[in-house]
Design an enzyme around this catalytic site. Structure first.
Site, mmCIF file in Angstrom:
data_model
loop_
_atom_site.group_PDB
_atom_site.id
_atom_site.type_symbol
_atom_site.label_atom_id
_atom_site.label_comp_id
_atom_site.label_asym_id
_atom_site.label_seq_id
_atom_site.Cartn_x
_atom_site.Cartn_y
_atom_site.Cartn_z
ATOM 1 N N ASP A 34 0.833 -1.206 0.000
ATOM 2 C CA ASP A 34 0.000 0.000 0.000
ATOM 3 C C ASP A 34 0.868 1.258 0.000
ATOM 4 O OD1 ASP A 34 -2.286 1.471 0.027
ATOM 5 O OD2 ASP A 34 -2.868 1.013 2.081
ATOM 6 N N ASN A 93 1.353 3.366 -2.869
ATOM 7 C CA ASN A 93 1.942 3.762 -4.163
ATOM 8 C C ASN A 93 1.489 5.168 -4.571
ATOM 9 O OD1 ASN A 93 2.960 1.199 -4.245
ATOM 10 N ND2 ASN A 93 1.546 0.419 -5.784
ATOM 11 N N GLY A 94 0.170 5.409 -4.393
ATOM 12 C CA GLY A 94 -0.393 6.696 -4.796
ATOM 13 C C GLY A 94 0.196 7.850 -3.992
ATOM 14 N N HIS A 112 2.817 3.085 -8.831
ATOM 15 C CA HIS A 112 2.586 1.657 -9.098
ATOM 16 C C HIS A 112 3.788 1.048 -9.825
ATOM 17 C CE1 HIS A 112 -1.385 2.029 -7.557
ATOM 18 N NE2 HIS A 112 -1.873 2.721 -8.577
ATOM 19 N N ASN A 165 -10.598 -2.674 -6.474
ATOM 20 C CA ASN A 165 -9.759 -1.732 -7.222
ATOM 21 C C ASN A 165 -10.324 -1.336 -8.592
ATOM 22 O OD1 ASN A 165 -6.584 -3.057 -5.958
ATOM 23 N ND2 ASN A 165 -7.814 -1.348 -5.219
ATOM 24 N N TRP A 166 -11.365 -2.055 -9.063
ATOM 25 C CA TRP A 166 -11.995 -1.674 -10.340
ATOM 26 C C TRP A 166 -12.639 -0.299 -10.243
ATOM 27 C CZ3 TRP A 166 -10.563 -4.634 -14.227
ATOM 28 C CH2 TRP A 166 -10.306 -5.979 -14.011
ATOM 29 N N SER A 216 -8.506 -4.962 4.563
ATOM 30 C CA SER A 216 -9.016 -4.674 3.214
ATOM 31 C C SER A 216 -9.399 -5.937 2.436
ATOM 32 C CB SER A 216 -7.977 -3.869 2.426
ATOM 33 O OG SER A 216 -7.658 -2.688 3.098
ATOM 34 N N GLU A 271 0.938 -13.558 12.221
ATOM 35 C CA GLU A 271 1.544 -12.402 12.896
ATOM 36 C C GLU A 271 1.505 -11.210 11.937
ATOM 37 O OE1 GLU A 271 2.646 -12.345 16.039
ATOM 38 O OE2 GLU A 271 2.053 -14.438 16.263
HETATM 39 C C1 FPP Z 1 -2.143 0.187 -3.250
HETATM 40 O O1 FPP Z 1 -1.599 1.480 -3.254
HETATM 41 C C2 FPP Z 1 -1.551 -0.574 -4.320
HETATM 42 C C3 FPP Z 1 -2.243 -1.159 -5.316
HETATM 43 C C4 FPP Z 1 -3.708 -1.106 -5.433
HETATM 44 C C5 FPP Z 1 -1.560 -1.867 -6.392
HETATM 45 C C6 FPP Z 1 -0.369 -2.660 -5.975
HETATM 46 C C7 FPP Z 1 0.412 -2.981 -7.151
HETATM 47 C C8 FPP Z 1 1.753 -2.949 -7.207
HETATM 48 C C9 FPP Z 1 2.626 -2.659 -6.073
HETATM 49 C C10 FPP Z 1 2.407 -3.286 -8.462
HETATM 50 C C11 FPP Z 1 2.792 -4.730 -8.467
HETATM 51 C C12 FPP Z 1 2.306 -5.392 -9.622
HETATM 52 C C13 FPP Z 1 2.867 -6.495 -10.144
HETATM 53 C C14 FPP Z 1 2.159 -7.169 -11.215
HETATM 54 C C15 FPP Z 1 4.135 -7.044 -9.720
HETATM 55 P P1 FPP Z 1 -2.566 2.712 -3.468
HETATM 56 O O2 FPP Z 1 -2.614 3.001 -4.921
HETATM 57 O O3 FPP Z 1 -3.888 2.432 -2.843
HETATM 58 O O4 FPP Z 1 -1.797 3.826 -2.705
HETATM 59 P P2 FPP Z 1 -2.463 5.029 -1.896
HETATM 60 O O5 FPP Z 1 -3.246 4.411 -0.772
HETATM 61 O O6 FPP Z 1 -1.282 5.799 -1.411
HETATM 62 O O7 FPP Z 1 -3.298 5.796 -2.854
#
Ligand code: FPP
Length: 257
Positions: free
Chosen positions: A37, A39-40, A54, A85-86, A213, A224
């Site tokens: 979690d 990435n955004g 991502h 996530n869709w 989630s 754990e």
């Molecule tokens: C949640 O972060 C992350 C995801 C929904 C996607 C996770 C995918 C990857 C890490 C890429 C890996 C993929 C492969 C195929 C190896 P978020 O976008 O909800 O972050 P945020 O909460 O900060 O917005």
């Protein structure tokens, strides 16, 4: 923490192998599950589009997969896309659906060399053809590998998984394949998408969120948990070693004393 501190205090010339060997002195979790979690938020902090987070996150999956395999982890499950996530903007969903192709397109030879076996859990039907093809090719190409299982949770939702399993159990009871009295935890586990896999020993969630989630609700009953504020794209090999080191200090009692 202690081990890490010692490494950090020693000269930086200490090779990664030493860290790995140090960690392997105590039992390493057989199954690690990760909710990747943040990435955004990682991208936002840098004024980058969310997809940049991502993409960076995908690179981290490669590094963590390699290290987990070297540590002797038997299964690594990564939550790459949930059934929820869709709801994200179409461009983001499209980007996320391209990541398995990019990841496996560039990394499959290394996965094969590392003896890693690729698996997937989730609803395959709703995935775009190009995504599914890439994953299925990797599953086929690595099916004889005997090393770590890299299990992608892709279009995965735990409640849907449990409901699906429950319906299948009912059908099998009705048709006489199994007897109602045979239905126990072990049997039910084998109707889930994790059939044949042990439950996770360690769950890691990044980015400071403290919730599940809809992830592996049945399987995480005695797992754990390890949470960190670090956003997934910043998650490093040292973070994984720290999580494992913490895990190694826990006393697991499974409800006993
Ligand atoms: C949640 O972060 C992350 C995801 C929904 C996607 C996770 C995918 C990857 C890490 C890429 C890996 C993929 C492969 C195929 C190896 P978020 O976008 O909800 O972050 P945020 O909460 O900060 O917005």
């Amino acid at each position: 923490m202690e081990i890490l501190k010692r490494w950090k205090n020693k000269s930086s010339s200490i090779h990664a192998t030493d860290k790995i060997n140090e960690t392997k002195k105590m039992p390493v979790p057989e199954h690690i599950a990760i909710i990747m979690d943040g990435n955004g938020r990682w991208a936002k902090k840098r004024s980058l589009p969310r997809i940049a987070g991502h993409h960076e996150g995908m690179k981290v999956v490669k590094r963590i997969t390699k290290l987990a395999s070297q540590l002797g982890v038997k299964t690594l499950t990564v939550y790459a896309f949930s059934t929820e996530n869709w709801k994200r903007p179409q461009t983001e969903v499209e980007f996320l659906m391209k990541l398995p192709e990019e990841f496996l397109g560039t990394f499959l030879p290394e996965l094969i060399e590392e003896n890693v076996k690729v698996q997937m859990m989730g609803e395959k039907e709703a995935l775009p053809k190009h995504t599914l093809n890439a994953v299925e090719k990797a599953i086929t190409d690595t099916r004889h590998n005997t090393g770590m299982i890299l299990n992608f949770a892709l279009n995965y939702g735990s409640r849907a998984e449990i409901l699906h399993a429950m319906k299948k159990v009912l059908t099998d009871v009705k048709s006489g394949i199994i007897d109602e009295n045979e239905v126990n935890e072990e049997l039910f586990s084998n109707y889930l998408m994790t059939e044949g896999l042990p439950d996770p020993d360690l769950l890691i969630r990044t980015s400071g969120e403290i919730r599940l989630s809809n992830f592996m609700l049945w399987q995480l009953a005695y797992t754990e948990f390890w949470f960190t504020e670090v956003y997934w794209p910043d998650f490093s090999e040292d973070h994984l070693l720290e999580a494992i080191s913490d895990f190694q200090k826990r006393s697991r009692r499974y409800g006993g004393v």
